[in-house]
Design an enzyme around this catalytic site. Structure first.
Site, PDB file in Angstrom:
ATOM      1  N   ARG A  25       0.797  -1.025  -0.110  1.00  0.00           N
ATOM      2  CA  ARG A  25       0.046   0.156  -0.046  1.00  0.00           C
ATOM      3  C   ARG A  25       0.923   1.112  -0.020  1.00  0.00           C
ATOM      4  O   ARG A  25       0.423   2.284  -0.891  1.00  0.00           O
ATOM      5  CB  ARG A  25      -0.853  -0.057   1.163  1.00  0.00           C
ATOM      6  CG  ARG A  25      -1.623   1.383   1.485  1.00  0.00           C
ATOM      7  CD  ARG A  25      -2.362   1.363   2.627  1.00  0.00           C
ATOM      8  NE  ARG A  25      -3.196   2.366   3.073  1.00  0.00           N
ATOM      9  CZ  ARG A  25      -2.728   3.386   3.615  1.00  0.00           C
ATOM     10  NH1 ARG A  25      -1.339   3.177   4.309  1.00  0.00           N
ATOM     11  NH2 ARG A  25      -3.344   4.572   4.045  1.00  0.00           N
ATOM     12  N   VAL A  28       2.445   1.820  -3.292  1.00  0.00           N
ATOM     13  CA  VAL A  28       1.530   2.363  -4.414  1.00  0.00           C
ATOM     14  C   VAL A  28       0.965   3.713  -4.169  1.00  0.00           C
ATOM     15  O   VAL A  28       1.265   4.693  -5.050  1.00  0.00           O
ATOM     16  CB  VAL A  28       0.252   1.301  -4.482  1.00  0.00           C
ATOM     17  CG1 VAL A  28      -0.919   2.057  -5.441  1.00  0.00           C
ATOM     18  CG2 VAL A  28       0.670   0.200  -4.801  1.00  0.00           C
ATOM     19  N   GLY A 108      17.059 -13.595  -0.475  1.00  0.00           N
ATOM     20  CA  GLY A 108      16.900 -14.296  -1.698  1.00  0.00           C
ATOM     21  C   GLY A 108      16.277 -13.117  -2.728  1.00  0.00           C
ATOM     22  O   GLY A 108      16.838 -13.025  -3.953  1.00  0.00           O
ATOM     23  N   ASP A 131      11.523 -13.565  10.300  1.00  0.00           N
ATOM     24  CA  ASP A 131      12.780 -14.213  10.972  1.00  0.00           C
ATOM     25  C   ASP A 131      13.677 -13.119  11.582  1.00  0.00           C
ATOM     26  O   ASP A 131      14.729 -13.283  12.360  1.00  0.00           O
ATOM     27  CB  ASP A 131      13.829 -15.169   9.989  1.00  0.00           C
ATOM     28  CG  ASP A 131      12.913 -16.137   9.297  1.00  0.00           C
ATOM     29  OD1 ASP A 131      12.006 -16.510  10.108  1.00  0.00           O
ATOM     30  OD2 ASP A 131      13.123 -16.423   8.140  1.00  0.00           O
ATOM     31  N   ARG A 158       0.954 -22.439  28.585  1.00  0.00           N
ATOM     32  CA  ARG A 158       1.734 -22.433  29.898  1.00  0.00           C
ATOM     33  C   ARG A 158       0.355 -22.746  31.020  1.00  0.00           C
ATOM     34  O   ARG A 158       0.745 -23.200  32.102  1.00  0.00           O
ATOM     35  CB  ARG A 158       2.023 -20.846  30.226  1.00  0.00           C
ATOM     36  CG  ARG A 158       2.985 -21.041  31.536  1.00  0.00           C
ATOM     37  CD  ARG A 158       3.346 -19.439  31.982  1.00  0.00           C
ATOM     38  NE  ARG A 158       4.663 -19.133  31.291  1.00  0.00           N
ATOM     39  CZ  ARG A 158       5.943 -19.569  31.925  1.00  0.00           C
ATOM     40  NH1 ARG A 158       6.043 -20.561  32.803  1.00  0.00           N
ATOM     41  NH2 ARG A 158       6.970 -19.030  31.220  1.00  0.00           N
ATOM     42  N   MET A 173       9.882 -20.538  14.573  1.00  0.00           N
ATOM     43  CA  MET A 173      10.386 -20.329  13.358  1.00  0.00           C
ATOM     44  C   MET A 173      11.839 -19.532  13.591  1.00  0.00           C
ATOM     45  O   MET A 173      11.861 -19.156  14.687  1.00  0.00           O
ATOM     46  CB  MET A 173       9.557 -19.967  12.408  1.00  0.00           C
ATOM     47  CG  MET A 173       8.629 -21.075  11.628  1.00  0.00           C
ATOM     48  SD  MET A 173       7.633 -20.174  10.209  1.00  0.00           S
ATOM     49  CE  MET A 173       6.836 -21.791   9.517  1.00  0.00           C
ATOM     50  N   GLY A 174      12.255 -19.154  12.490  1.00  0.00           N
ATOM     51  CA  GLY A 174      13.524 -18.371  12.455  1.00  0.00           C
ATOM     52  C   GLY A 174      14.525 -18.619  11.241  1.00  0.00           C
ATOM     53  O   GLY A 174      15.359 -18.106  11.303  1.00  0.00           O
TER      54      GLY A 174
END
Ligand code: F6P
Length: 334
Positions: A25, A28, A108, A131, A158, A173-174
């Site tokens: 957004r 643009v 990449g 990440d 927990r 993740m990471g």
């Protein structure tokens, strides 16, 4: 001032991240502001080499900032890595009259931009990944939302781990980095955090903090494992079970961390970065990565940015050590 480029192609590439829509957004709206036409390329480099595009205007990016995912879709293109694929991508740029590209993604994505830049197209990269592993930038779009999403799940875990006096081993993740794991561990008050940047000494880094917590009266334990740690959460849980006989459960949070409505921080950073990318292009700059250093928006040469390295935040490591109450934590460099 007449802008240095006249038509920008914007795309998202690699793993999606909350806030990518806000960045689209911003690109643009800033393009319109600077008098530049803007086209959306669907499905990253895959779409670029196949001519898969959509016209974008003020209205087509209305009400997307608060949405997760990316309205332009994302992909990892094997074809683009080949010379023939890049030629096709350049042919699309020529056909559509694109003289500039803004790619939102990770390293990449930036490498791909660089390979096209030598052919006379102005290129700018924007770091978008949960990440936070882009070396030139202290922050990447999506990181804050992913931390909060992981945290919300861990808070729920927990509750049940406490009721059953269990040891919860949670994989976050990471990719090959532990930034997300460390932030999440600090925020949720984990007993142990394991990251790929530091080789694990199981007794010292895992068992000792659990022992200390048990001696301190704790009967449930939260262990955060970054996905890049060899063997992942299942391997760590198995070892804990064998060494302690604790009732252990594994949760791999997975792609849930990539979804959801972006946080205020991600929407704001995405908007600043998207605007900066277009401003740089309008001024005639190319081959830059927009980045954050502290709270400042800055930019780096893409080649330099790709050569940079990023370690874990030293403050995060020190605080994690202090919070676990153990002198020898998993993050301590011997
Ligand atoms: O880079 C973002 C990320 O979610 C990483 O944390 C993870 O390793 C990878 O992408 C997963 O990729 P995919 O969506 O292709 O399974």
């Amino acid at each position: 001032m007449k802008p240095a480029v006249h038509r920008i192609g914007v795309f998202t590439s690699g793993g999606d991240a909350p806030g990518m829509n806000a960045a689209i957004r911003a690109v643009v709206r800033a393009s319109l502001y600077y008098g530049i036409d803007c086209i959306g390329i669907r499905r990253g480099y895959h779409g670029l080499l196949n001519g898969d595009f959509t016209r974008l205007n003020f209205e087509s990016v209305s009400d997307i900032s608060r949405r997760g995912g990316t309205m332009l879709y994302s992909a990892r293109s094997m074809e683009f890595i080949e010379e023939a694929g890049r030629k096709k991508a350049l042919a699309t740029c020529k056909l559509l009259g694109l003289d500039a590209l803004v790619g939102i993604g990770g390293d990449g994505t930036f490498k791909g931009l660089l390979s096209l830049a030598n052919s006379g197209i102005s290129v700018i990269g924007i770091p978008g990944t949960i990440d936070n592993d882009i070396a030139c930038s202290t922050y990447t779009i999506g990181y804050d939302t992913a931390c909060n999403t992981a945290l919300e799940s861990i808070d729920r875990l927990r509750d049940t781990m406490k009721s059953h006096e269990r040891c919860s081993v949670v994989e976050v993740m990471g990719h090959r980095a532990g930034h997300l794991a460390v932030s999440v561990a600090i925020a949720c008050g984990a007993t142990v955090v394991l990251v790929p940047e530091k080789e694990v000494d199981f007794d010292k880094d895992v068992i000792e903090p659990i022992r200390q917590a048990r001696l301190g009266g704790r009967t449930h334990f939260m262990v955060i494992v970054a996905e890049g740690v060899p063997g992942g959460a299942y391997h760590v849980a198995e070892q804990i079970k064998n060494a302690t006989a604790l009732d252990t459960r594994v949760t791999v949070l997975g792609h849930v961390q990539r979804g959801g409505s972006p946080s205020a921080r991600d929407r704001m950073v995405a908007t600043y970065m998207g605007h900066e990318a277009v401003k740089l292009l309008a001024e005639g700059k190319t081959c830059r990565v927009v980045a954050m250093q502290g709270e400042d928006i800055v930019d780096y040469d893409i080649t330099e940015a790709l050569a940079m390295t990023k370690g874990l935040d030293a403050r995060g490591q020190a605080v994690t050590r202090a919070m676990t109450g153990v002198a020898h934590s998993a993050l301590e460099n011997d």
